[in-house]
Write a protein that holds these residues in place. Structure first.
Motif, PDB file in Angstrom:
ATOM      1  N   GLY A   1       1.014  -1.333  -0.029  1.00  0.00           N
ATOM      2  CA  GLY A   1      -0.087  -0.279  -0.094  1.00  0.00           C
ATOM      3  C   GLY A   1       0.663   1.601   0.241  1.00  0.00           C
ATOM      4  N   GLU A   2       1.581   1.112   0.179  1.00  0.00           N
ATOM      5  CA  GLU A   2       2.903   2.496   0.653  1.00  0.00           C
ATOM      6  C   GLU A   2       3.492   2.500  -0.361  1.00  0.00           C
ATOM      7  OE1 GLU A   2       5.409   1.004   3.867  1.00  0.00           O
ATOM      8  OE2 GLU A   2       3.637   1.924   5.909  1.00  0.00           O
ATOM      9  N   ARG A   3       4.076   1.703  -1.411  1.00  0.00           N
ATOM     10  CA  ARG A   3       4.207   1.742  -2.315  1.00  0.00           C
ATOM     11  C   ARG A   3       3.347   1.815  -3.907  1.00  0.00           C
ATOM     12  NH1 ARG A   3      10.214  -0.987  -2.150  1.00  0.00           N
ATOM     13  NH2 ARG A   3       9.506  -1.315  -4.767  1.00  0.00           N
ATOM     14  N   LEU A   4       2.521   1.523  -3.321  1.00  0.00           N
ATOM     15  CA  LEU A   4       1.576   2.415  -4.845  1.00  0.00           C
ATOM     16  C   LEU A   4       0.634   3.304  -4.541  1.00  0.00           C
ATOM     17  CD1 LEU A   4      -0.594  -1.695  -5.107  1.00  0.00           C
ATOM     18  CD2 LEU A   4       1.451  -0.505  -6.390  1.00  0.00           C
ATOM     19  N   GLY A   5       0.740   4.114  -3.390  1.00  0.00           N
ATOM     20  CA  GLY A   5      -0.192   5.211  -2.721  1.00  0.00           C
ATOM     21  C   GLY A   5      -1.280   4.646  -2.900  1.00  0.00           C
TER      22      GLY A   5
END
Length: 325
Positions: A60-64
C-alpha cells in the motif's frame, strides 16, 4: 479509385478504433485509483494472515493506495481461492495462496471450482515453511533411519497423524519415497494431532517446523529431521530428511496471485513491487519472526514452482490412493 475507397473506409472507422483502445490504455495508466483487496483464504491471526498483513502494508505504501486484507476462511481455503479467481481481473483483487490452497486442494476436493494454472496469474513467491518429522519424546525412534527400519520391519503397525492437507501430503510423500507403510490417523486440526502425539498416542507426525520447535525445545517431542531441501536458519542443527533419503523434500510455500486476464503491465508492476517487498532485508527478518523462511521469487519462478507442485501432488495422491472428498 479502389485504393481511394479503401482509404476512405478505413478513415471512417478510425475514430471508433481510437475510442475502443483509449479506455483500456487509460485504465492501465491510471491504476491504481482506489484501494486494493488482498484475499486470505484462512482466518485472521494465523501465520499466513500475518504475512499477508505485513506485505499489504508495504504494498500500500509503494502504490499510494490502501491494501485491505479480506479473510475468506472456509472449506480448507476453497472459498477464498474461488472468490479471488472469480473477481474482476482489474488489478484490485489479489490472493495469497499456498501449495495447499492453490495446488493440493485441486486434488483433495471433488468439487474444487478453480483450475489453478488457468484461473490465476502468478505474481511473486513470498516464503516457505519447512516441516519436520516429529515423534513423542519417549519414542525409541531417534533418526529417520530408525523410522524407516521400524516401519519396514512391521508394515502398517506404525501410525501417523494428519490434521491438515499439508501434514497428509508430507507424510504420504515420505512414505512413497522410502517405500514404507504407515497407517494414517486423521484429525480435524493440527493442534489435536499434536496433543495426541505428546500423549504418546501417535508414532510420528509431519508438522510445520515453526510449531514443532517449541514442543521439541520443551522436551515434549523429538524432531527426527526437517523436510526442506536445505536446513532452515531457524533450526540449523537439525538435519534434513534428504540427508538420509536423497530427493525427499517438502515445504509449504506461500505466494501472491491475481485473477486470470489481468492486464500484462499491471501484472508486471504488481509482481515487481511484491518481489521488492519480500526481498527487502528488514521484511525478511519480520517474515522469519512470523515463522516462515523468506523465499523471494518473480512471476516466472513462481509459475514453475506451481506447475511442479501440481505434478508432485497428483503423483502423491495417486500413489497413496487418496480419494477427493
Amino acid at each position: 479509385m479502389e485504393t481511394c475507397m479503401n482509404f476512405l473506409k478505413f478513415a471512417s472507422i478510425l475514430p471508433i478504433l481510437v475510442c475502443l483502445v483509449q479506455p483500456v490504455t487509460a485504465t492501465a495508466q491510471s491504476w491504481p485509483s482506489k484501494p486494493l483487496q488482498l484475499i486470505v483464504p484462512q482466518g485472521a491471526g494465523g501465520s499466513t494472515d500475518n504475512l499477508a498483513r505485513l506485505v499489504a502494508q508495504a504494498l500500500g505504501e509503494r502504490l499510494g493506495q490502501n491494501v485491505v486484507v479480506d479473510n475468506r476462511a472456509g472449506a480448507g481455503g476453497v472459498l477464498g481461492v474461488a472468490a479471488a479467481a472469480k473477481a474482476a481481473p482489474d488489478g484490485y483483487t489479489l490472493l495469497i495462496g499456498s501449495n495447499t490452497t492453490v495446488a493440493a486442494n485441486a486434488f483433495l476436493y471433488a468439487s474444487f471450482p478453480v483450475d489453478p494454472l488457468k484461473d490465476l496469474v502468478p505474481l511473486a513467491m513470498a516464503a516457505d515453511a519447512p516441516f519436520a518429522l516429529v515423534v513423542p519424546a519417549g519414542s525409541p525412534l531417534k533418526s529417520v533411519g530408525d523410522l524407516v527400519r521400524a516401519a519396514k520391519a512391521a508394515p502398517g503397525k506404525l501410525n501417523y497423524g494428519s490434521g491438515t492437507s499439508s501434514a497428509l501430503l508430507c507424510a504420504e510423500l515420505f512414505k512413497a519415497a522410502v517405500g514404507v507403510d504407515l497407517r494414517r490417523v486423521p484429525y480435524k486440526t493440527s493442534a489435536q494431532a499434536l496433543t495426541d502425539m505428546i500423549g504418546g498416542h501417535l508414532d510420528v507426525i509431519c508438522e510445520p517446523l515453526s510449531t514443532s520447535l517449541p514442543n521439541v525445545r520443551a522436551g515434549r517431542l523429538r524432531a527426527l529431521a526437517q523436510t526442506g531441501a536445505e536446513r532452515s536458519p531457524s533450526a540449523p542443527d537439525l538435519e534434513t530428511v534428504a540427508e538420509s533419503v536423497k530427493g525427499v523434500a517438502y515445504t509449504a510455500w506461500v505466494a501472491f496471485y491475481a485473477p486470470a486476464g489481468l492486464p500484462k503491465d499491471v501484472a508486471t508492476r504488481l509482481g515487481n513491487e511484491l518481489f521488492s517487498i519480500v526481498n527487502n532485508p528488514a521484511v525478511m527478518d519480520r517474515i522469519r519472526a512470523i515463522g516462515f523462511d523468506p523465499r523471494p521469487g518473480n512471476a516466472e519462478s513462481l509459475a514453475a514452482v506451481h506447475r511442479a507442485e501440481m505434478a508432485s501432488v497428483a503423483a502423491t495422491v495417486k500413489a497413496a490412493g487418496i480419494k477427493a472428498e
